[in-house]
Design an enzyme around this catalytic site. Structure first.
Site, PDB file in Angstrom:
ATOM      1  N   LYS A 118       0.826  -1.206   0.000  1.00  0.00           N
ATOM      2  CA  LYS A 118       0.000   0.000   0.000  1.00  0.00           C
ATOM      3  C   LYS A 118       0.866   1.265   0.000  1.00  0.00           C
ATOM      4  CE  LYS A 118      -4.267  -1.913   1.852  1.00  0.00           C
ATOM      5  NZ  LYS A 118      -3.929  -3.297   1.558  1.00  0.00           N
ATOM      6  N   GLY A 166      -8.547  -6.900   3.495  1.00  0.00           N
ATOM      7  CA  GLY A 166      -9.699  -7.449   4.198  1.00  0.00           C
ATOM      8  C   GLY A 166      -9.935  -6.860   5.569  1.00  0.00           C
ATOM      9  N   GLU A 277      -9.853   1.048  -6.119  1.00  0.00           N
ATOM     10  CA  GLU A 277     -10.791   1.376  -5.051  1.00  0.00           C
ATOM     11  C   GLU A 277     -10.539   2.795  -4.540  1.00  0.00           C
ATOM     12  OE1 GLU A 277     -11.672  -1.510  -2.195  1.00  0.00           O
ATOM     13  OE2 GLU A 277     -11.477  -3.199  -3.573  1.00  0.00           O
ATOM     14  N   ARG A 294      -6.923  -8.527  -9.259  1.00  0.00           N
ATOM     15  CA  ARG A 294      -7.612  -9.807  -9.467  1.00  0.00           C
ATOM     16  C   ARG A 294      -9.077  -9.536  -9.756  1.00  0.00           C
ATOM     17  NH1 ARG A 294     -10.557  -9.539  -4.933  1.00  0.00           N
ATOM     18  NH2 ARG A 294      -9.601  -8.766  -3.010  1.00  0.00           N
TER      19      ARG A 294
END
Length: 451
Positions: A118, A166, A277, A294
């Site tokens: 990130k 997640g 995102e 993905r």
């Protein structure tokens, strides 16, 4: 064009079944790999061949790179589709495929590494002119450094694992004392889950919307978007309901968001299907959050509003085919909503494994399911057992179809979140599009339920 003769599906459950459907349509043979727990699973029966790869625990089966490679070699497969989760964003797996001259259906290992960090992803997007959440784009070496950076950014802040995903390795920090309390444990958690204890800090965006853009990029520099998905209804950063289009965006903002996503993927020379995102603040400013390299769980809503098969696009691009679509060829028609059916208690969110003794399903609606009546839901994997996807010419029609489908549905033998899904879709705030990522948290609190 000739594609692949045989594809190993390095996954399980509903996504394995989903990939099998497209491969059957394209005339490509499929190989399922399965663990002890999945020996009687639907996807194993539906594949052309199946290879056992180990015990029930994922670390001994679905995360075993060499066993998956061996299954491909044993069956003569020339490609591997990783689905999502497990090894789908593992650059080491992608490299092993290349070493064995087996096509990995996804981006290059270098891009997986770049977007998997990130910190590095933030740097790349900033260089591309994509707005990022204010924060520190470097690895934090110590608690003292974290305290100094947080003071500079201004509380509240988010402490995040660079390699995380997640919702794991994320902590909301409101003051110095709280940062001191969680810094070491967050670093340890990041190292334990991801093998990388690197942490970074960014400013907390209060009451955000979470909206993502589906991108498709071939090996010849062509990159297009397939519009956006609204993913704000989440619990602990895990999505529960997704839809397209987003009720939050007008056409001008939608175009700006999608063009920004394309600018980002072109900067990193991305190939195959991926998702950019973004997070929106209350003033409709948006910031890059992360990229998933993905297929996404929620890809069906994009398929419903565009009429495209994303798995087919993945396979064609991996086989070296040039995109047959230009941006002007793609349109966003109607409205689609997806809800995730999970084998878990809707009040405690504890998993609910067991045998499904009765399964009554709605008709005339898309169902992407991992299970059927008589299936045993294992305690070893993610509790999601399927997705219900509704489509309508308008958002109101899509909601009405979803409400009817969920009302008709019955699952016996295990506990599911069906009641929670019914509650969300029937709620006035959802129907009016008035929600943020705090929606579930606020509803649970108002009902005195646990988070």
């Amino acid at each position: 064009m000739s594609y692949f003769k045989k594809i190993v599906i390095a996954n399980r459950g509903e996504i394995a079944r989903r990939i099998i459907r497209t491969c059957n349509k394209m005339g490509i043979q499929t190989v399922a790999v399965y663990s002890d727990a999945d020996q009687d699973a639907c996807f194993v029966r539906e594949a052309d061949e199946a290879v056992h790869i180990g015990p029930s625990q994922a670390k001994h089966s679905y995360l075993q790179i060499e066993k998956i490679i061996a299954a491909a070699k044993q069956t003569g497969a020339d490609a591997i589709h990783p689905g999502y989760g497990f090894v789908s964003e593992n650059s080491g797996f992608s490299r092993r495929c290349a070493e064995e001259e087996i096509t990995f259906i996804g981006p290059s290992p270098e891009v997986i590494d770049m977007m998997g960090s990130k910190i590095e992803a933030r740097k790349q997007m900033e260089a591309a002119g994509v707005p990022i959440v204010p924060g520190y784009n470097g690895k934090i070496e110590s608690e003292q450094q974290a305290l100094e950076i947080a003071e500079e950014i201004g509380y509240p802040v988010m402490l995040k694992a660079s390699a995380g995903g997640g919702g794991i390795g994320m902590e909301l920090i409101r003051d110095r004392d709280q940062l001191r309390q969680v810094f070491s444990s967050t670093m340890q958690k990041a190292d334990s889950f991801f093998g990388d204890g690197s942490l970074f800090l960014e400013k907390l965006i209060e009451n955000p919307r979470h909206i993502e853009v589906q991108v498709v990029c071939d090996q010849f520099g062509q990159a297009i978007h397939l519009f956006e998905r609204e993913c704000s209804i989440q619990r602990r950063n895990q999505k529960i309901v997704e839809e397209s289009p987003s009720p939050f965006l007008d056409e001008e903002l939608r175009q700006k968001l999608c063009e920004t996503a394309i600018r980002g993927v072109k900067k990193i020379n991305y190939t195959n299907v991926g998702t950019m995102e973004f997070i929106f603040d209350e003033q409709k400013n948006f910031y890059f959050l992360e990229m998933n390299t993905r297929l996404q769980v929620e890809h069906p809503v994009t398929e419903e509003v565009t009429g495209l098969d994303l798995v087919e696009l993945q396979i064609k691009i991996a086989a070296g085919e040039k995109l047959a679509l230009n941006q002007t060829d793609v349109s966003q028609n109607g409205h689609a909503i997806e809800v995730r059916l999970c084998a878990e208690d809707p009040k405690t969110f504890f998993p609910s494994p067991g045998k499904i003794t009765s399964f009554i399903l709605p008709e005339e609606i898309r169902l992407d399911l991992a299970v059927e009546e008589g299936s045993v839901v294992s305690p070893f994997y993610d509790p999601m057992i399927g997705k219900i996807i509704s489509y309508g010419e308008t958002r109101g029609q899509a909601i009405a179809k979803m409400e009817a489908a969920l009302k008709m549905m019955r699952v016996a033998g295990i506990t599911t979140n069906l009641e929670l899904l019914q509650d969300i879709v029937g709620d006035r705030l959802f129907q009016e599009g008035q929600f943020t990522t705090k929606y579930i948290e606020n509803r649970l609190k108002s009902n005195n339920l646990v988070l």
